[in-house]
Design a protein around this motif. Structure first.
Motif, PDB file in Angstrom:
ATOM      1  N   MET A 111      37.858  17.885   3.090  1.00 27.67           N
ATOM      2  CA  MET A 111      39.178  18.470   3.320  1.00 27.67           C
ATOM      3  C   MET A 111      39.041  19.958   3.612  1.00 27.67           C
ATOM      4  O   MET A 111      38.234  20.645   2.979  1.00 27.67           O
ATOM      5  N   PRO A 112      39.803  20.467   4.564  1.00 29.41           N
ATOM      6  CA  PRO A 112      39.728  21.901   4.871  1.00 29.41           C
ATOM      7  C   PRO A 112      40.279  22.748   3.729  1.00 29.41           C
ATOM      8  O   PRO A 112      41.108  22.292   2.939  1.00 29.41           O
ATOM      9  N   SER A 113      39.797  23.972   3.643  1.00 30.40           N
ATOM     10  CA  SER A 113      40.263  24.956   2.655  1.00 30.40           C
ATOM     11  C   SER A 113      40.049  24.484   1.221  1.00 30.40           C
ATOM     12  O   SER A 113      40.858  24.765   0.335  1.00 30.40           O
ATOM     13  N   THR A 114      38.964  23.764   0.986  1.00 28.97           N
ATOM     14  CA  THR A 114      38.634  23.271  -0.350  1.00 28.97           C
ATOM     15  C   THR A 114      37.272  23.834  -0.769  1.00 28.97           C
ATOM     16  O   THR A 114      36.543  24.392   0.060  1.00 28.97           O
ATOM     17  N   PRO A 115      36.920  23.697  -2.046  1.00 30.87           N
ATOM     18  CA  PRO A 115      35.598  24.158  -2.485  1.00 30.87           C
ATOM     19  C   PRO A 115      34.454  23.556  -1.677  1.00 30.87           C
ATOM     20  O   PRO A 115      33.473  24.244  -1.367  1.00 30.87           O
ATOM     21  N   ALA A 116      34.565  22.279  -1.313  1.00 28.84           N
ATOM     22  CA  ALA A 116      33.512  21.631  -0.538  1.00 28.84           C
ATOM     23  C   ALA A 116      33.372  22.258   0.835  1.00 28.84           C
ATOM     24  O   ALA A 116      32.255  22.495   1.323  1.00 28.84           O
ATOM     25  N   ARG A 118      34.260  25.329   1.720  1.00 29.88           N
ATOM     26  CA  ARG A 118      33.738  26.693   1.578  1.00 29.88           C
ATOM     27  C   ARG A 118      32.245  26.690   1.250  1.00 29.88           C
ATOM     28  O   ARG A 118      31.518  27.616   1.645  1.00 29.88           O
ATOM     29  N   ALA A 119      31.784  25.669   0.554  1.00 29.84           N
ATOM     30  CA  ALA A 119      30.365  25.598   0.195  1.00 29.84           C
ATOM     31  C   ALA A 119      29.502  25.126   1.359  1.00 29.84           C
ATOM     32  O   ALA A 119      28.275  25.240   1.301  1.00 29.84           O
ATOM     33  N   ALA A 168      25.670  25.477  -3.844  1.00 32.16           N
ATOM     34  CA  ALA A 168      26.464  25.762  -5.041  1.00 32.16           C
ATOM     35  C   ALA A 168      27.938  25.709  -4.663  1.00 32.16           C
ATOM     36  O   ALA A 168      28.425  26.548  -3.899  1.00 32.16           O
ATOM     37  N   ALA A 169      28.639  24.688  -5.158  1.00 30.83           N
ATOM     38  CA  ALA A 169      30.072  24.557  -4.904  1.00 30.83           C
ATOM     39  C   ALA A 169      30.835  25.026  -6.144  1.00 30.83           C
ATOM     40  O   ALA A 169      30.373  24.854  -7.264  1.00 30.83           O
ATOM     41  N   MET A 170      31.990  25.609  -5.928  1.00 30.72           N
ATOM     42  CA  MET A 170      32.798  26.146  -7.018  1.00 30.72           C
ATOM     43  C   MET A 170      34.039  25.265  -7.202  1.00 30.72           C
ATOM     44  O   MET A 170      35.015  25.413  -6.462  1.00 30.72           O
ATOM     45  N   PRO A 171      34.019  24.313  -8.141  1.00 41.78           N
ATOM     46  CA  PRO A 171      35.170  23.428  -8.325  1.00 41.78           C
ATOM     47  C   PRO A 171      36.460  24.198  -8.558  1.00 41.78           C
ATOM     48  O   PRO A 171      36.462  25.247  -9.227  1.00 41.78           O
ATOM     49  N   ALA A 172      37.546  23.702  -7.996  1.00 39.80           N
ATOM     50  CA  ALA A 172      38.862  24.313  -8.171  1.00 39.80           C
ATOM     51  C   ALA A 172      39.756  23.358  -8.949  1.00 39.80           C
ATOM     52  O   ALA A 172      39.405  22.187  -9.172  1.00 39.80           O
ATOM     53  N   ASP A 173      40.908  23.846  -9.373  1.00 41.93           N
ATOM     54  CA  ASP A 173      41.871  23.017 -10.092  1.00 41.93           C
ATOM     55  C   ASP A 173      42.718  22.251  -9.079  1.00 41.93           C
ATOM     56  O   ASP A 173      43.319  22.848  -8.175  1.00 41.93           O
TER      57      ASP A 173
END
Length: 203
Positions: A111-116, A118-119, A168-173
C-alpha cells in the motif's frame, strides 16, 4: 463448534451477529477463549475472535482507558513454498520468472504511504526473517508484526530474485493510518464536487 487459528485470529463457525462484537467466545466447558470481533461477509457463519491471551496483554491498558496500538506494515502477503516457486518459475508465461525457491512470506501488494512502502518493500519480495526469527509462512510474519511495537524498527531479511536485502521497517499504528487516509479522502468543505464529463460515444 469448529475452531481454527487463522494468523493471530480464531476462526469459528459459532453464530456471530451484528452487535455481538466485544462479546466472549467460549469453548464447550464455558471457558472464555476469545473476544468476538468480526464476521466474513458472503460466508456461511464464519466469524473471527481475538485470542484471549492477546486480550490479556492489553487488558490493563483498556481498563485505564488507553488506546491500544495495532502495529502494521501495509502489505498483503501469502505463504510461499519451494514447490510453489518451482512450479511458477517453470511456467514460460509467469512473471517474475525468478521467484526464490524457498519458504517464506511473499509480498503480494504494497500500500502506498505505508511503513512498507517507505522501507522499500516491493511486490514479489520474499520475507525470510523478521526480528531475527525465521519466517516459514505468512502466519509467522503476521504474528511478529502484530507483536512488534509501533515506531520501533522491525528488521527484515528479504529475497528479491537472487539478491538479499536487509530492510528496517518502522511499524505504524493502523488506526492512526486509517484516520489520516479518511481525512485525505474527505471532500473540502464548501467546494462543489465536479460532475464527471461523459465523452460522446463514437458512431
Amino acid at each position: 463448534t469448529g475452531l481454527a487459528m487463522k494468523g493471530t485470529m480464531i476462526q469459528t463457525d459459532a453464530a456471530i451477529n451484528p452487535g455481538n462484537s466485544g462479546g466472549p467466545l467460549c469453548n464447550e466447558w464455558g471457558d472464555v477463549i476469545g473476544i468476538n470481533t468480526m464476521i466474513r461477509r458472503r460466508a456461511n457463519s464464519i466469524g473471527f475472535a481475538v485470542p484471549i491471551n492477546r486480550v490479556k496483554e492489553c487488558m490493563s491498558d483498556l481498563i485505564e482507558g488507553k488506546q491500544v496500538a495495532h502495529s502494521f506494515l501495509g502489505i498483503t502477503h501469502r505463504t510461499l513454498t519451494p514447490d510453489q516457486a518451482k512450479t511458477h518459475n517453470a511456467d514460460p508465461n509467469s512473471y517474475p520468472d525468478n521467484l526464490p525457491e524457498v519458504s517464506g512470506a511473499m509480498v503480494v501488494h504494497v500500500m502506498p504511504s505505508t511503513p512498507a512502502a517507505r522501507a522499500g518493500l516491493k511486490r514479489f519480495d520474499v520475507i525470510r526473517e523478521a526480528a531475527g526469527k525465521k519466517i516459514n509462512n505468512g502466519d509467522d510474519l503476521t504474528a511478529i508484526v502484530d507483536s512488534s511495537k509501533v515506531g520501533e524498527p522491525l528488521n527484515l531479511v528479504v529475497l528479491r530474485g537472487d539478491r538479499v536485502f536487509k530492510i528496517a521497517a518502522m511499524p505504524a499504528d493502523l488506526a492512526t493510518f486509517l484516520e489520516s487516509q479518511n481525512r485525505v479522502n474527505q471532500p473540502t468543505p464548501g467546494r462543489a464536487q465536479e460532475t464527471p464529463r461523459m465523452l460522446p460515444q463514437q458512431p
